[in-house]
Design a protein around this motif. Structure first.
Motif, short mmCIF file in Angstrom:
data_model
loop_
_atom_site.label_atom_id
_atom_site.label_comp_id
_atom_site.label_asym_id
_atom_site.label_seq_id
_atom_site.Cartn_x
_atom_site.Cartn_y
_atom_site.Cartn_z
N PRO A 89 0.82 -1.20 0.00
CA PRO A 89 0.00 0.00 0.00
C PRO A 89 0.85 1.26 0.00
O PRO A 89 1.68 1.44 0.87
CB PRO A 89 -0.81 -0.12 1.29
N SER A 90 0.70 2.06 -1.00
CA SER A 90 1.41 3.33 -1.07
C SER A 90 0.92 4.10 -2.27
O SER A 90 0.40 5.18 -2.13
CB SER A 90 2.92 3.11 -1.13
N LEU A 91 1.10 3.54 -3.44
CA LEU A 91 0.78 4.25 -4.67
C LEU A 91 0.27 3.23 -5.66
O LEU A 91 0.81 2.14 -5.78
CB LEU A 91 2.06 4.91 -5.20
N VAL A 92 -0.78 3.55 -6.38
CA VAL A 92 -1.31 2.65 -7.38
C VAL A 92 -1.07 3.29 -8.75
O VAL A 92 -1.42 4.43 -8.98
CB VAL A 92 -2.81 2.38 -7.16
N VAL A 93 -0.46 2.52 -9.64
CA VAL A 93 -0.16 2.99 -10.98
C VAL A 93 -1.08 2.26 -11.94
O VAL A 93 -1.25 1.05 -11.86
CB VAL A 93 1.32 2.70 -11.33
N THR A 94 -1.67 2.99 -12.87
CA THR A 94 -2.55 2.38 -13.85
C THR A 94 -1.80 2.26 -15.17
O THR A 94 -1.30 3.25 -15.69
CB THR A 94 -3.82 3.21 -14.04
N VAL A 95 -1.71 1.04 -15.67
CA VAL A 95 -1.03 0.76 -16.92
C VAL A 95 -2.01 0.01 -17.80
O VAL A 95 -2.47 -1.08 -17.45
CB VAL A 95 0.24 -0.09 -16.70
N ALA A 96 -2.35 0.58 -18.93
CA ALA A 96 -3.27 -0.04 -19.89
C ALA A 96 -4.55 -0.52 -19.22
O ALA A 96 -5.04 -1.60 -19.46
CB ALA A 96 -2.57 -1.20 -20.61
N PHE A 155 9.15 20.50 -9.21
CA PHE A 155 8.03 19.68 -8.78
C PHE A 155 6.71 20.17 -9.38
O PHE A 155 5.86 19.34 -9.73
CB PHE A 155 7.98 19.58 -7.25
N ALA A 156 6.54 21.47 -9.53
CA ALA A 156 5.32 21.99 -10.15
C ALA A 156 5.22 21.53 -11.60
O ALA A 156 4.14 21.15 -12.07
CB ALA A 156 5.30 23.51 -10.07
N THR A 157 6.33 21.51 -12.31
CA THR A 157 6.34 21.14 -13.72
C THR A 157 6.26 19.63 -13.94
O THR A 157 5.57 19.16 -14.84
CB THR A 157 7.63 21.66 -14.39
N ASN A 158 6.97 18.86 -13.11
CA ASN A 158 7.15 17.44 -13.41
C ASN A 158 6.42 16.46 -12.49
O ASN A 158 6.30 15.29 -12.86
CB ASN A 158 8.64 17.10 -13.34
N CYS A 159 5.96 16.90 -11.33
CA CYS A 159 5.49 15.94 -10.34
C CYS A 159 4.08 16.18 -9.81
O CYS A 159 3.33 15.24 -9.56
CB CYS A 159 6.44 15.91 -9.15
N ASN A 160 3.73 17.44 -9.60
CA ASN A 160 2.52 17.73 -8.84
C ASN A 160 1.22 17.45 -9.56
O ASN A 160 0.17 17.39 -8.92
CB ASN A 160 2.56 19.17 -8.32
N SER A 161 1.24 17.24 -10.86
CA SER A 161 -0.01 16.87 -11.53
C SER A 161 -0.49 15.51 -11.05
O SER A 161 -1.69 15.25 -11.02
CB SER A 161 0.16 16.88 -13.05
N CYS A 162 0.43 14.65 -10.61
CA CYS A 162 0.05 13.35 -10.04
C CYS A 162 0.26 13.32 -8.52
O CYS A 162 -0.51 12.71 -7.81
CB CYS A 162 0.87 12.23 -10.66
N HIS A 163 1.33 13.95 -8.06
CA HIS A 163 1.67 13.91 -6.63
C HIS A 163 1.26 15.21 -5.95
O HIS A 163 2.05 15.85 -5.28
CB HIS A 163 3.17 13.68 -6.45
N GLY A 164 -0.02 15.55 -6.13
CA GLY A 164 -0.55 16.75 -5.50
C GLY A 164 -1.29 16.40 -4.23
O GLY A 164 -1.13 15.32 -3.66
N LYS A 165 -2.13 17.29 -3.80
CA LYS A 165 -2.82 17.15 -2.52
C LYS A 165 -3.70 15.90 -2.43
O LYS A 165 -3.96 15.42 -1.34
CB LYS A 165 -3.68 18.38 -2.28
N THR A 166 -4.15 15.39 -3.55
CA THR A 166 -5.09 14.27 -3.50
C THR A 166 -4.45 12.91 -3.71
O THR A 166 -5.12 11.90 -3.65
CB THR A 166 -6.20 14.45 -4.56
N GLN A 167 -3.16 12.85 -3.96
CA GLN A 167 -2.52 11.56 -4.21
C GLN A 167 -1.27 11.41 -3.36
O GLN A 167 -0.56 12.37 -3.10
CB GLN A 167 -2.16 11.45 -5.69
#
Length: 119
Positions: free
Chosen positions: A8-15, A52-64
Motif C-alpha cells: 500500500p502506497s501508490l497505485v499505478v494504472t497501466v493499460a 516539482f510543479a512542472t514534473n510531479c505535482n499533476s500526479c503527486h498533488g494534494k489528492t494523491q
C-alpha cells in the motif's frame, strides 16, 4: 503465473490495469550516489519548487500519495524521489515522471538538490 505483491502506497494504472507500486521500495531504481557540493546554489525557491510543479505535482498533488506540494513533503520522501527520478554518479533513474520528459541535466540537479537536504 504472474504474482503481484500488494504494497500500500501508490497505485499505478497501466493499460487499464491498476498495479500497486511503492515509491522508495525495491520497485524503483538504485540510489544515485549524488552528493552536495560545497558551492551548490540550488534551493527550493530557485529549483525545487518549479521542478516539482512542472514534473510531479499533476500526479503527486494534494489528492494523491505521496504528495509533494510542500518542501517538507519533498524532504520526507527524498530517498524515494532520488530512486525514482534523479541522476548521479551511481545511477540515473527515469521511473518518474511517467512521461519521462525530464532532461538528464535536470535529473542531475535534482540529485544534487536532494543530497543537499532539499533546502
Amino acid at each position: 503465473m504472474l504474482r503481484l505483491r500488494f504494497v500500500p502506497s501508490l497505485v499505478v494504472t497501466v493499460a487499464g490495469l491498476s498495479l500497486p507500486v511503492a515509491c522508495g521500495q525495491n520497485s524503483l531504481g538504485d540510489p544515485t550516489g549524488s552528493t552536495c557540493p560545497s558551492n551548490s546554489t540550488l534551493t527550493y525557491d530557485n529549483f525545487g519548487k518549479a521542478f516539482f510543479a512542472t514534473n510531479c505535482n499533476s500526479c503527486h498533488g494534494k489528492t494523491q500519495s505521496p504528495a509533494f506540494d510542500t518542501q517538507e513533503e519533498i524532504q520526507a520522501n527524498a530517498p524515494g524521489i532520488d530512486r525514482a527520478a534523479a541522476s548521479g554518479p551511481s545511477a540515473t533513474n527515469t521511473y518518474m515522471p511517467d512521461d519521462g520528459d525530464v532532461s538528464d541535466a535536470d535529473r542531475k540537479k535534482l540529485g544534487e538538490w536532494l543530497a543537499c537536504g532539499a533546502h
